[in-house]
Design an enzyme around this catalytic site. Structure first.
Site, mmCIF file in Angstrom:
data_model
loop_
_atom_site.group_PDB
_atom_site.id
_atom_site.type_symbol
_atom_site.label_atom_id
_atom_site.label_comp_id
_atom_site.label_asym_id
_atom_site.label_seq_id
_atom_site.Cartn_x
_atom_site.Cartn_y
_atom_site.Cartn_z
ATOM 1 N N ARG A 217 43.266 30.260 42.060
ATOM 2 C CA ARG A 217 44.130 31.002 42.332
ATOM 3 C C ARG A 217 45.505 30.510 43.260
ATOM 4 O O ARG A 217 45.300 29.564 43.993
ATOM 5 C CB ARG A 217 44.151 32.083 42.611
ATOM 6 C CG ARG A 217 42.813 33.608 41.980
ATOM 7 C CD ARG A 217 42.777 33.950 42.526
ATOM 8 N NE ARG A 217 41.587 35.449 41.674
ATOM 9 C CZ ARG A 217 41.643 36.240 40.906
ATOM 10 N NH1 ARG A 217 42.903 35.691 40.038
ATOM 11 N NH2 ARG A 217 41.197 36.941 40.229
ATOM 12 N N ASP A 273 39.249 42.469 32.503
ATOM 13 C CA ASP A 273 40.123 43.415 33.197
ATOM 14 C C ASP A 273 41.506 43.756 31.186
ATOM 15 O O ASP A 273 41.309 45.064 31.490
ATOM 16 C CB ASP A 273 41.637 43.154 33.791
ATOM 17 C CG ASP A 273 40.308 43.204 35.364
ATOM 18 O OD1 ASP A 273 39.977 43.516 35.373
ATOM 19 O OD2 ASP A 273 41.571 43.223 36.439
ATOM 20 N N ARG A 318 41.461 45.932 37.975
ATOM 21 C CA ARG A 318 42.416 46.343 39.404
ATOM 22 C C ARG A 318 43.772 47.364 38.817
ATOM 23 O O ARG A 318 43.928 48.638 39.790
ATOM 24 C CB ARG A 318 43.467 45.195 38.741
ATOM 25 C CG ARG A 318 42.836 44.074 39.509
ATOM 26 C CD ARG A 318 43.628 42.912 40.599
ATOM 27 N NE ARG A 318 43.690 41.315 41.075
ATOM 28 C CZ ARG A 318 43.475 40.471 40.852
ATOM 29 N NH1 ARG A 318 43.952 40.309 39.830
ATOM 30 N NH2 ARG A 318 42.851 39.505 41.633
ATOM 31 N N TYR A 429 30.559 41.130 40.173
ATOM 32 C CA TYR A 429 30.394 39.712 39.998
ATOM 33 C C TYR A 429 30.015 39.150 39.366
ATOM 34 O O TYR A 429 30.056 38.505 38.385
ATOM 35 C CB TYR A 429 30.773 39.029 41.388
ATOM 36 C CG TYR A 429 31.709 39.453 41.909
ATOM 37 C CD1 TYR A 429 32.896 38.324 41.508
ATOM 38 C CD2 TYR A 429 32.271 40.007 43.053
ATOM 39 C CE1 TYR A 429 34.438 38.574 42.485
ATOM 40 C CE2 TYR A 429 33.095 39.920 43.820
ATOM 41 C CZ TYR A 429 34.569 39.201 42.861
ATOM 42 O OH TYR A 429 35.310 39.582 43.965
HETATM 43 N N1 ATP Z 1 54.171 34.433 38.386
HETATM 44 C C1 ATP Z 1 53.806 32.960 38.687
HETATM 45 N N2 ATP Z 1 54.863 31.649 38.213
HETATM 46 C C2 ATP Z 1 53.815 30.800 37.989
HETATM 47 N N3 ATP Z 1 53.091 30.713 38.281
HETATM 48 C C3 ATP Z 1 51.724 31.672 38.144
HETATM 49 C C4 ATP Z 1 52.613 33.053 38.661
HETATM 50 N N4 ATP Z 1 51.716 34.256 38.865
HETATM 51 C C5 ATP Z 1 50.254 33.064 38.510
HETATM 52 N N5 ATP Z 1 50.318 32.572 38.814
HETATM 53 C C6 ATP Z 1 49.381 31.128 38.841
HETATM 54 O O1 ATP Z 1 48.449 31.558 37.677
HETATM 55 C C7 ATP Z 1 47.714 30.984 38.328
HETATM 56 C C8 ATP Z 1 46.115 32.374 38.161
HETATM 57 O O2 ATP Z 1 46.994 33.175 38.015
HETATM 58 P P1 ATP Z 1 46.205 34.443 38.888
HETATM 59 O O3 ATP Z 1 45.539 34.327 39.975
HETATM 60 O O4 ATP Z 1 47.515 35.637 38.718
HETATM 61 O O5 ATP Z 1 45.082 34.501 37.841
HETATM 62 P P2 ATP Z 1 45.368 35.296 36.742
HETATM 63 O O6 ATP Z 1 45.934 34.477 35.542
HETATM 64 O O7 ATP Z 1 46.155 36.798 36.226
HETATM 65 O O8 ATP Z 1 44.079 36.015 36.006
HETATM 66 P P3 ATP Z 1 42.716 37.147 36.086
HETATM 67 O O9 ATP Z 1 44.063 38.294 36.820
HETATM 68 O O10 ATP Z 1 42.809 37.368 34.794
HETATM 69 O O11 ATP Z 1 42.218 37.388 37.569
HETATM 70 C C9 ATP Z 1 46.889 30.223 39.394
HETATM 71 O O12 ATP Z 1 46.960 29.165 40.272
HETATM 72 C C10 ATP Z 1 48.819 30.919 40.326
HETATM 73 O O13 ATP Z 1 49.392 29.972 41.084
HETATM 74 O O1 F6P Z 2 37.684 36.634 42.187
HETATM 75 P P1 F6P Z 2 38.372 37.199 43.186
HETATM 76 O O2 F6P Z 2 39.840 36.035 43.860
HETATM 77 O O3 F6P Z 2 37.545 37.690 43.957
HETATM 78 O O4 F6P Z 2 39.089 38.029 42.072
HETATM 79 C C1 F6P Z 2 38.990 39.900 41.410
HETATM 80 C C2 F6P Z 2 39.915 40.112 40.066
HETATM 81 O O5 F6P Z 2 39.760 39.406 39.752
HETATM 82 C C3 F6P Z 2 39.624 40.154 38.580
HETATM 83 O O6 F6P Z 2 38.276 39.625 37.861
HETATM 84 C C4 F6P Z 2 40.744 39.611 37.210
HETATM 85 O O7 F6P Z 2 39.999 37.984 36.565
HETATM 86 C C5 F6P Z 2 39.719 41.503 38.681
HETATM 87 O O8 F6P Z 2 39.249 42.183 37.972
HETATM 88 C C6 F6P Z 2 39.551 41.919 39.740
HETATM 89 O O9 F6P Z 2 40.090 42.624 41.487
HETATM 90 MG MG MG Z 3 46.228 38.507 37.293
#
Ligand code: ATP
Ligand code: F6P
Ligand code: MG
Length: 534
Positions: A217, A273, A318, A429
């Site tokens: 992330r 999710d 979430r 998890y």
């Molecule tokens: N608004 C944004 N603009 C650019 N990059 C973003 C933005 N939001 C998130 N990212 C980048 O995307 C990657 C993943 O984002 P995030 O951790 O929110 O997970 P996600 O892709 O939403 O997946 P999930 O929520 O299902 O785990 C990260 O490397 C983060 O820096």
């Molecule tokens: O791996 P992490 O950062 O603990 O993230 C957990 C979150 O990721 C998700 O699985 C989405 O990818 C959510 O349901 C949960 O809250």
């Molecule tokens: Mg997300």
């Protein structure tokens, strides 16, 4: 001049300032790809790229193509929008043994997928997306493709299958043999090594949970990422991730366009999710619902074997309670499902405590499924103010499962003077870490193939996914502008309430408010059993 030179050979050319790519960027007379909208929908804007080279970019003034009969095509960008003279080639699938007897190998440029398939006789035809699939012409020569794959965000069953199928799809369908795996999410572009991927390397990765490329992330730095794409001569980028990842993919696509690079950016939506808008569901979701059954079943076995057993199972979600809702509907052992979209309360008539008491009196046990994002406001009240975020800026959730377990225990032992047996299971998890099941594997294959066909055909800045069961190319912004949540006004939630017979926790005015929000003016009589004032 031959403009078919790939960005790989370009970025390896000695001096970028004398690269033939410059001439391509300076063409001021864009001729739009024949499948794209006409030039009235675009305006031309000169931009300056990283090396201060002038670049010409076609900016879509509106990506909606509206017809008289209300048919709207929400199209995805094409490389020829900003590289108008890009040459095309016959699709090698024409000669593929696999597709040899297929009646219609290529998707017609006219094919579109309707977002809304329930219509009235006179209603406009509505929003459509371009149908996914192989096109007659491709905009990359197979031996010039240098693809990369990156996985970002949380885990989800099926990521490895998508990686495998992109690699095998590129290799077997298009004869591509240069595929890189970017390690550790977005930051891996500029801070990690790459893996060389081939069908042999990925052969059995679909049997494993997680992602062989690893994930992270945070760390999205658009300029550094695109610099790296340029420096490595990558010209197809496959990005697997959730809403945050797709927002990042949109920024990469925009920067690539700004620099006038022949780089196709394809997003494959991933989230356990199931909160990604427009698409029917996300891969791994079915696997998660299935795996959740094991936890629910364990809770049920535990609580029916003791006196006054109350089982709580926390599932992921979430902001969206889809896993909880579907796992509840699938199980029939769940008496109450709590999700973030449906506020609940504990005490008083119509509250959770009253419902638990009734269930225990009638059945001697009960099972509650709670989505991790439910009731966060309650947990926050009973804890010192903590507002932690993860590296991507997502709020870290407080443990609703533990909080609820404690509250129920306290209420029944201290207030009701009733002995109860609480069992709290948190399989979150464990569910996320398993490999995808058979149907998700097939789904992952379709997503991967759609992405590969789209990139080869020169589409870019798109996300793939099924819309009403048909795979489509969707503009990235469409899947990131809103998050999909459970609609309390939809029939699915009503089905759940009817199946569990749990309270809806809504009072009369809230029911009307939700109905109005859903655009329904109704004078329906509201079931008084399900309505209480808080
Ligand atoms: N608004 C944004 N603009 C650019 N990059 C973003 C933005 N939001 C998130 N990212 C980048 O995307 C990657 C993943 O984002 P995030 O951790 O929110 O997970 P996600 O892709 O939403 O997946 P999930 O929520 O299902 O785990 C990260 O490397 C983060 O820096
Ligand atoms: O791996 P992490 O950062 O603990 O993230 C957990 C979150 O990721 C998700 O699985 C989405 O990818 C959510 O349901 C949960 O809250
Ligand atoms: Mg997300």
């Amino acid at each position: 001049m031959d403009l078919s030179i790939s960005s790989r050979s370009l970025s390896r050319s000695a001096s970028p300032s004398i690269s033939p790519f410059n001439s391509k960027r300076m063409i001021l007379n864009p001729v739009f790809h024949k499948f794209s909208f006409d030039s009235r929908n675009f305006k031309i804007k000169p931009l300056v790229s990283r090396q201060n080279r002038p670049a010409v970019v076609a900016v879509r003034a509106s990506n909606q193509n509206v017809h008289n009969d209300g048919f709207v095509l929400e199209d995805v960008p094409h490389l020829t929008n900003f590289l108008p003279d890009l040459p095309s080639y016959p699709n090698p699938l024409k000669k593929s043994q696999a597709y040899a007897v297929v009646k219609q190998t290529f998707v017609s440029p006219e094919d579109a997928v309707a977002q809304n398939i329930v219509l009235q006789k006179d209603s406009p035809r509505g929003v459509h997306f371009r149908r996914a699939g192989p096109r007659e012409k491709v905009y990359f020569k197979s031996d010039e493709v240098r693809a990369c794959i990156v996985t970002c965000g949380g885990l989800c069953p099926g990521i490895n299958t998508v990686i495998r199928e992109i690699v095998c799809g590129l290799s077997y369908m298009y004869g591509v043999d240069e595929i890189l795996g970017i390690e550790g999410g977005y930051r891996g572009f500029y801070s990690k090594n790459t893996l060389t991927l081939s069908p042999k390397v990925v052969n059995d990765i679909h049997k494993r949970g997680g992602t062989i490329l690893r994930t992270s992330r945070g760390g999205h730095d658009t300029n550094k990422i695109v610099d790296n794409i340029e420096d490595r001569g990558i010209n197809q980028v496959y990005i697997i991730g959730g809403d945050g990842t797709q927002k990042g993919a949109a920024l990469i696509y925009k920067e690539v366009e700004k620099r006038g690079l022949q780089v196709a950016v394809a997003g494959i939506p991933k989230t356990i999710d199931n909160d990604i808008a427009v698409i029917d569901k996300s891969f791994g979701f079915d696997t998660a619902v299935e795996e959740a059954q094991r936890a629910i079943n364990a809770a049920h076995v535990e609580v029916e074997s003791v006196e006054n057993g109350v089982g709580i199972v926390k599932l992921m979600g979430r902001y969206s309670g889809f896993i909880s809702m579907y796992a509840t509907l699938a199980s029939r052992d769940v008496d109450c499902c709590l999700i973030p979209e449906s506020p609940f309360y504990l005490e008083g008539p119509g509250g959770l405590f009253e419902f638990i008491e009734r269930q225990l009196k009638e059945n001697g046990h009960m099972v509650i499924v709670v989505a991790e994002g439910a009731g966060q406001e309650f947990v926050a009240q009973s804890m010192p103010a903590v507002d932690e975020k993860d590296a991507s800026g997502n709020r870290l959730l407080l443990d609703i499962g533990l909080w609820l377990t404690q509250k129920i225990k306290d209420h029944f032992t201290k207030v009701q003077k009733m002995m109860i047996n609480m069992k709290y299971i948190d399989p979150t998890y464990m569910i996320r870490a398993i490999p995808s099941n058979g149907s998700d594997n097939i789904y992952c294959t379709l997503l991967a193939h759609s992405a590969v066909h789209g990139a080869m055909a020169g589409f870019t800045g798109f996300t793939v996914g099924p819309v009403n069961s048909r795979h489509a190319y969707i503009p990235i912004a469409r899947v990131t502008e809103t998050q999909k949540t459970v609609k309390l006004t939809d029939r699915m939630w009503a089905r759940l309430l009817a199946s569990t017979n749990q309270p809806s926790f809504l009072n009369c005015s809230e029911v009307l408010h939700h109905q109005e929000k859903a655009g329904r003016k109704t004078t329906e009589v509201i079931n008084s059993e399900r309505t209480t004032s808080t």
